[in-house]
Design a protein around this motif. Sequence first.
Motif, PDB file in Angstrom:
ATOM      1  N   GLU A  27     -78.009 -10.009  65.678  1.00  0.00           N
ATOM      2  CA  GLU A  27     -78.497  -8.860  64.930  1.00  0.00           C
ATOM      3  C   GLU A  27     -78.162  -7.570  65.646  1.00  0.00           C
ATOM      4  OE1 GLU A  27     -79.730  -8.791  61.970  1.00  0.00           O
ATOM      5  OE2 GLU A  27     -79.587 -10.968  61.756  1.00  0.00           O
ATOM      6  N   ALA A  28     -78.239  -7.629  66.983  1.00  0.00           N
ATOM      7  CA  ALA A  28     -78.006  -6.398  67.728  1.00  0.00           C
ATOM      8  C   ALA A  28     -76.548  -5.968  67.650  1.00  0.00           C
ATOM      9  CB  ALA A  28     -78.425  -6.591  69.186  1.00  0.00           C
ATOM     10  N   ASN A  29     -75.610  -6.982  67.576  1.00  0.00           N
ATOM     11  CA  ASN A  29     -74.188  -6.654  67.592  1.00  0.00           C
ATOM     12  C   ASN A  29     -73.555  -6.643  66.202  1.00  0.00           C
ATOM     13  OD1 ASN A  29     -74.050  -6.455  70.433  1.00  0.00           O
ATOM     14  ND2 ASN A  29     -74.024  -8.698  70.596  1.00  0.00           N
ATOM     15  N   ALA A  30     -74.326  -6.986  65.160  1.00  0.00           N
ATOM     16  CA  ALA A  30     -73.777  -7.014  63.802  1.00  0.00           C
ATOM     17  C   ALA A  30     -73.173  -5.653  63.442  1.00  0.00           C
ATOM     18  CB  ALA A  30     -74.858  -7.397  62.809  1.00  0.00           C
ATOM     19  N   GLN A  31     -72.070  -5.701  62.685  1.00  0.00           N
ATOM     20  CA  GLN A  31     -71.333  -4.474  62.383  1.00  0.00           C
ATOM     21  C   GLN A  31     -70.893  -4.480  60.926  1.00  0.00           C
ATOM     22  OE1 GLN A  31     -70.512  -1.896  64.814  1.00  0.00           O
ATOM     23  NE2 GLN A  31     -70.272  -0.878  62.852  1.00  0.00           N
ATOM     24  N   ALA A  51     -70.319 -10.403  62.602  1.00  0.00           N
ATOM     25  CA  ALA A  51     -71.175 -10.704  63.758  1.00  0.00           C
ATOM     26  C   ALA A  51     -71.105  -9.624  64.825  1.00  0.00           C
ATOM     27  CB  ALA A  51     -70.773 -12.060  64.345  1.00  0.00           C
ATOM     28  N   ASN A  52     -69.887  -9.096  65.064  1.00  0.00           N
ATOM     29  CA  ASN A  52     -69.758  -8.055  66.085  1.00  0.00           C
ATOM     30  C   ASN A  52     -68.499  -7.252  65.815  1.00  0.00           C
ATOM     31  OD1 ASN A  52     -67.427  -9.279  67.715  1.00  0.00           O
ATOM     32  ND2 ASN A  52     -68.935 -10.959  67.719  1.00  0.00           N
ATOM     33  N   ALA A  53     -68.337  -6.196  66.558  1.00  0.00           N
ATOM     34  CA  ALA A  53     -67.245  -5.260  66.316  1.00  0.00           C
ATOM     35  C   ALA A  53     -65.889  -5.815  66.697  1.00  0.00           C
ATOM     36  CB  ALA A  53     -67.497  -3.959  67.079  1.00  0.00           C
ATOM     37  N   ASN A  54     -65.854  -6.978  67.354  1.00  0.00           N
ATOM     38  CA  ASN A  54     -64.587  -7.589  67.735  1.00  0.00           C
ATOM     39  C   ASN A  54     -64.259  -8.812  66.888  1.00  0.00           C
ATOM     40  OD1 ASN A  54     -63.985  -5.766  69.881  1.00  0.00           O
ATOM     41  ND2 ASN A  54     -65.553  -6.796  71.115  1.00  0.00           N
ATOM     42  N   ALA A  55     -64.919  -8.948  65.748  1.00  0.00           N
ATOM     43  CA  ALA A  55     -64.656 -10.085  64.866  1.00  0.00           C
ATOM     44  C   ALA A  55     -63.252  -9.975  64.284  1.00  0.00           C
ATOM     45  CB  ALA A  55     -65.700 -10.131  63.753  1.00  0.00           C
ATOM     46  N   THR A  56     -62.835 -11.065  63.653  1.00  0.00           N
ATOM     47  CA  THR A  56     -61.512 -11.127  63.011  1.00  0.00           C
ATOM     48  C   THR A  56     -61.695 -11.373  61.522  1.00  0.00           C
ATOM     49  OG1 THR A  56     -60.458 -11.961  65.023  1.00  0.00           O
ATOM     50  CG2 THR A  56     -59.307 -12.331  62.937  1.00  0.00           C
ATOM     51  N   THR A  78     -54.322 -11.563  58.991  1.00  0.00           N
ATOM     52  CA  THR A  78     -55.433 -11.723  59.926  1.00  0.00           C
ATOM     53  C   THR A  78     -55.536 -10.451  60.740  1.00  0.00           C
ATOM     54  OG1 THR A  78     -55.071 -14.119  60.028  1.00  0.00           O
ATOM     55  CG2 THR A  78     -56.378 -13.125  61.787  1.00  0.00           C
ATOM     56  N   ILE A  79     -56.704  -9.816  60.679  1.00  0.00           N
ATOM     57  CA  ILE A  79     -56.896  -8.505  61.307  1.00  0.00           C
ATOM     58  C   ILE A  79     -57.973  -8.602  62.378  1.00  0.00           C
ATOM     59  CG2 ILE A  79     -57.445  -6.070  60.931  1.00  0.00           C
ATOM     60  CD1 ILE A  79     -54.935  -6.922  59.479  1.00  0.00           C
ATOM     61  N   GLY A  80     -57.613  -8.347  63.630  1.00  0.00           N
ATOM     62  CA  GLY A  80     -58.607  -8.229  64.690  1.00  0.00           C
ATOM     63  C   GLY A  80     -59.184  -6.822  64.690  1.00  0.00           C
ATOM     64  N   LEU A  81     -60.523  -6.717  64.580  1.00  0.00           N
ATOM     65  CA  LEU A  81     -61.131  -5.396  64.404  1.00  0.00           C
ATOM     66  C   LEU A  81     -61.039  -4.537  65.660  1.00  0.00           C
ATOM     67  CD1 LEU A  81     -64.277  -6.404  62.324  1.00  0.00           C
ATOM     68  CD2 LEU A  81     -62.177  -5.351  61.509  1.00  0.00           C
ATOM     69  N   ASN A  82     -61.322  -5.133  66.815  1.00  0.00           N
ATOM     70  CA  ASN A  82     -61.251  -4.387  68.075  1.00  0.00           C
ATOM     71  C   ASN A  82     -62.019  -3.077  68.018  1.00  0.00           C
ATOM     72  OD1 ASN A  82     -59.527  -6.358  69.234  1.00  0.00           O
ATOM     73  ND2 ASN A  82     -57.753  -5.400  68.214  1.00  0.00           N
ATOM     74  N   THR A 107     -57.447  -0.380  56.668  1.00  0.00           N
ATOM     75  CA  THR A 107     -56.593  -0.346  55.488  1.00  0.00           C
ATOM     76  C   THR A 107     -55.553  -1.448  55.613  1.00  0.00           C
ATOM     77  OG1 THR A 107     -56.882   2.036  55.215  1.00  0.00           O
ATOM     78  CG2 THR A 107     -54.977   1.035  54.138  1.00  0.00           C
ATOM     79  N   VAL A 108     -55.451  -2.279  54.574  1.00  0.00           N
ATOM     80  CA  VAL A 108     -54.571  -3.444  54.622  1.00  0.00           C
ATOM     81  C   VAL A 108     -53.622  -3.395  53.429  1.00  0.00           C
ATOM     82  CG1 VAL A 108     -54.431  -5.962  54.648  1.00  0.00           C
ATOM     83  CG2 VAL A 108     -56.372  -4.800  55.742  1.00  0.00           C
ATOM     84  N   THR A 109     -52.353  -3.593  53.685  1.00  0.00           N
ATOM     85  CA  THR A 109     -51.358  -3.706  52.620  1.00  0.00           C
ATOM     86  C   THR A 109     -50.777  -5.113  52.656  1.00  0.00           C
ATOM     87  OG1 THR A 109     -50.795  -1.353  52.787  1.00  0.00           O
ATOM     88  CG2 THR A 109     -49.219  -2.799  51.670  1.00  0.00           C
ATOM     89  N   LEU A 110     -50.983  -5.864  51.587  1.00  0.00           N
ATOM     90  CA  LEU A 110     -50.486  -7.230  51.501  1.00  0.00           C
ATOM     91  C   LEU A 110     -49.093  -7.236  50.877  1.00  0.00           C
ATOM     92  CD1 LEU A 110     -53.631  -9.211  50.260  1.00  0.00           C
ATOM     93  CD2 LEU A 110     -52.844  -8.841  52.606  1.00  0.00           C
ATOM     94  N   THR A 111     -48.285  -8.158  51.324  1.00  0.00           N
ATOM     95  CA  THR A 111     -46.948  -8.317  50.762  1.00  0.00           C
ATOM     96  C   THR A 111     -46.915  -9.568  49.894  1.00  0.00           C
ATOM     97  OG1 THR A 111     -46.217  -9.564  52.714  1.00  0.00           O
ATOM     98  CG2 THR A 111     -45.846  -7.188  52.713  1.00  0.00           C
TER      99      THR A 111
END
Length: 1018
Positions: A20-24, A64-69, A81-85, A91-95
């Motif tokens: 809960e504390a790290n949820a983003q 779950a946290n700011a480093n989720a994927t 697949t986007i690593g949030l970091n 913004t995602v552009t799919l091909t």
Amino acid sequence: MSTNYVVLFFMLLLTGIGFEANAQTITGNVSDSSGPLGGATVVEQGTTNGTQTDFDGNFSITVANANATLVISYIGYNAQTIGLNGDTDITVTLTENAETLDEVVVLGYGQTQNKRLVTTAVATVKAAQIRELPISQAEAALQGTIPGVVVQQNSGSPGSPQTVRVRGIGTLNNSNPLYIVDGIQVPNLGFLNPNDIVSQTVLKDAASTAIYGSRGGNGVVLVETLKGSKRTMKPQITIRTSYGIQSLANKPDLMNRDQYVQYYNEGVAAAGTPAAGFRGAFTDAERALLPDTDWYDVLFDDVPVENYYGSIVGGTEKIAYSVSGGYFGQEGILGGEGKAEFKRRNIRGSLQADITDRISFSGSVQYQNQDRFVIPQNTGGAGVGISSFINALPAVYQPFDEDGNFANPFLNNGVPTANGVPLNSLGAVQNPLFSIAAINNQIIQDATNFNVSLDYNLLDDLTLRGWYGSFYNAIFNRTFTPLIQQPTQEYDTSTGVSYSEVKSTAENRQWGGTAKYSFDELSGTNHNLSALVGYELVKTNFFGGDLINDTGAFFTNDFDRVNFALSDNITDATVTPGVTIQRFLESFFGKVDYNFKEKYLLSAVLRRDKSSSFGLDNRVGWFPAVSAGWVLSEEEFLSNSGAIDLLKLRAGWGISGNDQSLGPFDYLAQLTTQAGYAGQPGIAQISLANPALGWEELTQFNVGLDINAFNNKLGITIDYYIKETSDILLAATTPLTSGLNPASENTGTIENKGFEILLTYRENYDSGFGWNVGANLGFNDNEVTSLGETSFINSAQIQPQFNDFASRSSVGNAVASFYGFVVEGRDANGNLIFADLDGSGNNQLVPDSGDKAIIGNPNPDATVGFNLGLNYKGFDLSAFMSGTIGNDILDATIRYDALGTNRPASYITEPGAPRNVVVSTAGNGENLISDFHIKDGTYLKLKNVTLGYSLPDSVVETIGMKGLRLFVSGQNLFVLTEYPGIDPEIGQNNVNSSLNIGIDQGFFPQPRQILLGASINF
């Protein structure tokens, strides 16, 4: 043991607190190269936590946290697949990895649906496809890209309108589809800049068009235009530009000087004595002195075409906006600047805003100015048939005399000469250069399209929507015949100088509202149900202004400057009063969509229309429709298939209507104020009333199959349909003794049956190379099944070549079939021998009316389209071809009515030509409409080839850009056809002649274009 449980409990508790504390909360937007992707799936990797994007491609998810994927996927596209970091907004552009059926499509009245769940015949052309076709008219993007949709440019004249037919000609009257732009009805798409279009969706069957009731009978074209996205983003700037040269792509093979002289001399020898006023044979010395004029080289030029466009889109979390504008300019290869020319200027803006959490606003406004100069075409009429003059005037005549005047091939008081050689005076043919100089016709249009809507989420499951829209078009038409005096060539227009102006306006206004309820409480039961109800009022006003015509002299000869103030005597002017037409349409409609596990699909529509166009007894029409689908690929026996990704069977039935086939007061008796009573003016009735006049109804059954296979690389769509139009409005049979014109009545029936198939395949490789190919084929069989008490309807009168009707609509045959005599062969003298079809025993060289029959069909048996795309490391190549199969063309380009005119070169290079009548008044049968003039109109044309290169991101970023693509493009590069004329792609004679189709009287061909262009993104 108890201590271990206590420790485990506290560890779990701390883990939960830590989560809960790290949820983003993460927000973002998903799009493809064309725009936002609604319905894309966003999942936190390794969990079942996920969401979907809305129609604008936006999403919000708590991870779950700011480093989720995050894993973002959409069927038919490569997952990312986007690593949030630490990023909270992405913004995602799919091909795309395949052409797919699984996309969000627009269905009208704000409805969208994943195409996997669509149960009707719907097809979409997206922005990426449209941008590959440097077109001037938006309708042209539908040509060859959607099976079952026939698009023909009425001519290659700049700004020429398009003829669009969805699944054949459904009525003998108005067969145009309904055009809806951002929810608002418009008369056509001519006011749109194609660069502003995000998608064009065609609703083809009655189950999809019934939601539009009486307006959807001929199909519906839904257009979505450029909008911003509600997300925090910097303004995105796009600039597209191209410049090119147009040229004549093809010339018919007509006689040159030597061939004409040989043909003429043979004609003189055969006739013995030439016709009165015609000279004898040419000597060799005279032939050597004569010019060898190629009238196509004289009249046609290489001219420019240019296109400039810019847009800005952006948004915040609450607001989305777009602004765009453009200029398109095209000169005609025949006539050129100020004679045949088209200029379009437009500016457009849109705004979407969240007023509160539950209320949102959307609006757009567009202004377009169109300036078009037109020269007459596809007509053989004396004095105006410029294109036919080019075909008819022999090469031995010269464009100018020695003083620079237009050389006149028709002199009353003298004999035309060329380099001192006397020629014949051709009374029916004019020098086309003089015709162009004497004709000035300008059409200026100012169109404004405006719409606003308000959405209110009254409940989580209930959305209310209200809208208002208007389309306003002001048309200013001016014509001018200037003073041209060249006495030596007998050119003097002083008695024919005239200037005219007419202004007209057309306005369409709409009000409406819908309520949509989604039964979300059923989602846990695998049942999905939504319902839409709505009300709409459409008001159409047309004011055809007064026509003012001044036949006197003017103080200027300049078309740009001339006006009534420069008339030397304004009292010469006459005024013809205009007309005012008003129509109303009031509608209630409802739609229900249901599916179980997205496997079994059902949709039902009911609409009630009330139109002011009909009699009081029959103004209300009811238009129901139902469709169903079965997604077989969701069944257990296919769910684990390694090859089939989607297999869906669908079927639909419905009734739609048409209330645009008659005037607004045709149900009333008509009066005239021109009646005379003992020399005094009065009023008299001239036609009968019909208060029972009602709707034309189109009943259509459609069954279809959708397949995606091999990881969505292969896409197949197949449709079969039967469409019957009943109660077609025709003139009633009224006794001649009544002295009255007939009233309209509902009496005719037409049937269209067809089969359509669309195939696509795409491959992408790790090396960066990718390719795609697509093909579509649409068959249609059109047949008139009833005309009530009427035996037939003639159309397309061709003058002066034949002075007869070329087309006839009759029971058992296609609409506007060619009608004439059947040639059995030639006699010993070369005269055409016509079949004695009625067995009357008449002279077969001079047939009678009973020997006429259906001799051809201008409607194609099938339409085809092919596209190919290649891409590799920044390079892209695309090619597009389209064509027709099995249609006929009536070749009326030769002036058989005029002595001394030119002929095709085949008349002297190939055996079997009709008897030479170049100087003989005795006919050989060519002057009759027969299958001798019917040609195969089948063709396949390379409409576009484009080679582009996109600079690497590392390069463009150093110069402050986000993207830069350069391209070279060619249009109408070649055509495969047996048709001997200048261009087999022939549409209607004009927009008001729906039964005058497939007839070539000498028209403006589509030019070949070579373009250089660039697309820049900031």
